[in-house]
Scaffold this motif. Structure first.
Motif, PDB file in Angstrom:
ATOM      1  N   SER B  21       0.829  -1.203   0.000  1.00 20.03           N
ATOM      2  CA  SER B  21       0.000   0.000   0.000  1.00 20.03           C
ATOM      3  C   SER B  21       0.864   1.254   0.000  1.00 20.03           C
ATOM      4  O   SER B  21       2.049   1.224   0.380  1.00 20.03           O
ATOM      5  CB  SER B  21      -0.926   0.013   1.215  1.00 20.03           C
ATOM      6  N   CYS B  22       0.265   2.350  -0.425  1.00 15.65           N
ATOM      7  CA  CYS B  22       0.959   3.634  -0.530  1.00 15.65           C
ATOM      8  C   CYS B  22      -0.081   4.714  -0.238  1.00 15.65           C
ATOM      9  O   CYS B  22      -0.981   4.950  -1.050  1.00 15.65           O
ATOM     10  CB  CYS B  22       1.524   3.776  -1.930  1.00 15.65           C
ATOM     11  N   THR B  23       0.030   5.344   0.917  1.00 16.44           N
ATOM     12  CA  THR B  23      -0.979   6.306   1.347  1.00 16.44           C
ATOM     13  C   THR B  23      -0.453   7.726   1.291  1.00 16.44           C
ATOM     14  O   THR B  23       0.627   8.021   1.797  1.00 16.44           O
ATOM     15  CB  THR B  23      -1.450   5.987   2.774  1.00 16.44           C
ATOM     16  N   GLY B  24      -1.239   8.573   0.663  1.00 14.00           N
ATOM     17  CA  GLY B  24      -0.871   9.974   0.555  1.00 14.00           C
ATOM     18  C   GLY B  24      -2.018  10.858   0.981  1.00 14.00           C
ATOM     19  O   GLY B  24      -2.718  10.545   1.949  1.00 14.00           O
ATOM     20  N   THR B  25      -2.194  11.946   0.250  1.00 13.31           N
ATOM     21  CA  THR B  25      -3.243  12.911   0.568  1.00 13.31           C
ATOM     22  C   THR B  25      -4.010  13.282  -0.701  1.00 13.31           C
ATOM     23  O   THR B  25      -3.688  12.808  -1.794  1.00 13.31           O
ATOM     24  CB  THR B  25      -2.637  14.197   1.161  1.00 13.31           C
ATOM     25  N   SER B  26      -4.974  14.170  -0.539  1.00 13.70           N
ATOM     26  CA  SER B  26      -5.745  14.621  -1.696  1.00 13.70           C
ATOM     27  C   SER B  26      -4.922  15.521  -2.616  1.00 13.70           C
ATOM     28  O   SER B  26      -5.339  15.816  -3.737  1.00 13.70           O
ATOM     29  CB  SER B  26      -6.995  15.362  -1.235  1.00 13.70           C
ATOM     30  N   VAL B  53      -1.200   4.840 -12.193  1.00  9.96           N
ATOM     31  CA  VAL B  53      -1.953   3.954 -11.281  1.00  9.96           C
ATOM     32  C   VAL B  53      -1.893   2.489 -11.676  1.00  9.96           C
ATOM     33  O   VAL B  53      -1.617   1.630 -10.821  1.00  9.96           O
ATOM     34  CB  VAL B  53      -3.437   4.387 -11.148  1.00  9.96           C
ATOM     35  N   SER B  54      -2.188   2.186 -12.958  1.00 13.59           N
ATOM     36  CA  SER B  54      -2.385   0.777 -13.300  1.00 13.59           C
ATOM     37  C   SER B  54      -1.809   0.355 -14.642  1.00 13.59           C
ATOM     38  O   SER B  54      -2.071  -0.758 -15.097  1.00 13.59           O
ATOM     39  CB  SER B  54      -3.893   0.465 -13.289  1.00 13.59           C
ATOM     40  N   SER B  69      -7.572   3.699  -4.503  1.00 18.17           N
ATOM     41  CA  SER B  69      -8.865   4.021  -3.907  1.00 18.17           C
ATOM     42  C   SER B  69      -8.655   5.201  -2.961  1.00 18.17           C
ATOM     43  O   SER B  69      -7.911   5.088  -1.977  1.00 18.17           O
ATOM     44  CB  SER B  69      -9.433   2.825  -3.139  1.00 18.17           C
ATOM     45  N   GLY B  70      -9.275   6.318  -3.287  1.00 18.98           N
ATOM     46  CA  GLY B  70      -9.092   7.501  -2.471  1.00 18.98           C
ATOM     47  C   GLY B  70      -7.639   7.935  -2.435  1.00 18.98           C
ATOM     48  O   GLY B  70      -7.003   8.097  -3.475  1.00 18.98           O
TER      49      GLY B  70
END
Lengths: 119, 113
Positions: B21-26, B53-54, B69-70
């Motif tokens: 996973s890779c979590t960031g911000t808006s 993304v893909s 996602s988000g």
């Protein structure tokens, strides 16, 4: 085939300067946007600077703004990074990488050149 | 810019699937479809594995796939092979007010058991 070859790294004292070069071949260099990305020993990747294909648009990371200058010479198929006021935390392998016009990713990378800032 | 958040390590057995996973911000991951993934073997330069993304570049195995996602992007590797053992980095374009540029995740070390 696409090739990016960095040079110019080495050992420099804190406060010193160094100029990195990246020689490009195998593609139309003047069509590509370019970036410098660095990796401190044992650490992750950090984007440093970006220059558009014509050189008219330039961005820097906060960590190097005011100290580093990116430039390019499309006639020589070359990218440069002038690094001034170097600090110990600038010690890293510096990669040049190409960004295609259609995206915001880095499709080709050089092998990197090591910059060590130490007294 | 703040780094994107990745797990420090993941592991799996040959043939299994793993997800990083890779979590960031808006302002980065969530705001643009400009997430990319890079594979780095020790002492080597990073290699592009996924972009936008893909999308897979030519020559990259279809065992590698990406999604978003988000504010969280993911890299999935199916049918794990020994040669997949490497560090993986996500990246996103960011246009937070200043400065524009790119941000990377801290990297995830994949171990194939």
């Amino acid at each position: 085939q696409v090739q990016l070859v960095e040079s110019g790294g080495g050992l420099v004292k804190p406060g010193g300067s160094l100029r990195l070069s990246c020689a490009a071949s195998g593609f139309t260099f003047s069509d590509y946007y370019m970036s410098w990305i660095r990796q401190a020993p044992g650490k992750g990747l950090e984007w440093v600077s970006y220059i558009s294909s014509s050189g008219s648009t330039i961005y820097y990371a906060d960590s190097v703004k005011g100290r580093f200058t990116i430039s390019r010479d499309n006639a020589k198929n070359s990218l440069y990074l002038q690094m001034n006021s170097l600090r110990a935390e600038d010690t890293a392998v510096y990669y040049c990488a190409s960004r295609p016009y259609y995206g915001n990713h880095f499709d080709y990378w050089g092998q990197g050149t090591l910059v060590t800032v130490s007294s | 810019q703040s780094a994107l958040t990745q797990p420090a390590s993941v592991s799996g057995s040959p043939g299994q699937s793993i997800t990083i996973s890779c979590t960031g911000t808006s302002s980065d991951v969530g705001g643009y479809n400009y997430v990319s993934w890079y594979q780095q073997h020790p002492g080597k330069a990073p290699k592009l594995m996924i972009y936008e993304v893909s999308n897979r570049p030519s020559g990259v195995s279809n065992r590698f796939s990406g999604s978003k996602s988000g504010n969280t992007a993911s890299l999935t590797i199916s049918g794990l092979q020994a040669e997949d053992e490497a560090d993986y980095y996500c990246s996103s374009y960011t246009s937070s007010s200043t400065p524009r540029g790119w941000v990377f995740g801290g990297g995830t070390k994949l171990t194939v058991l």
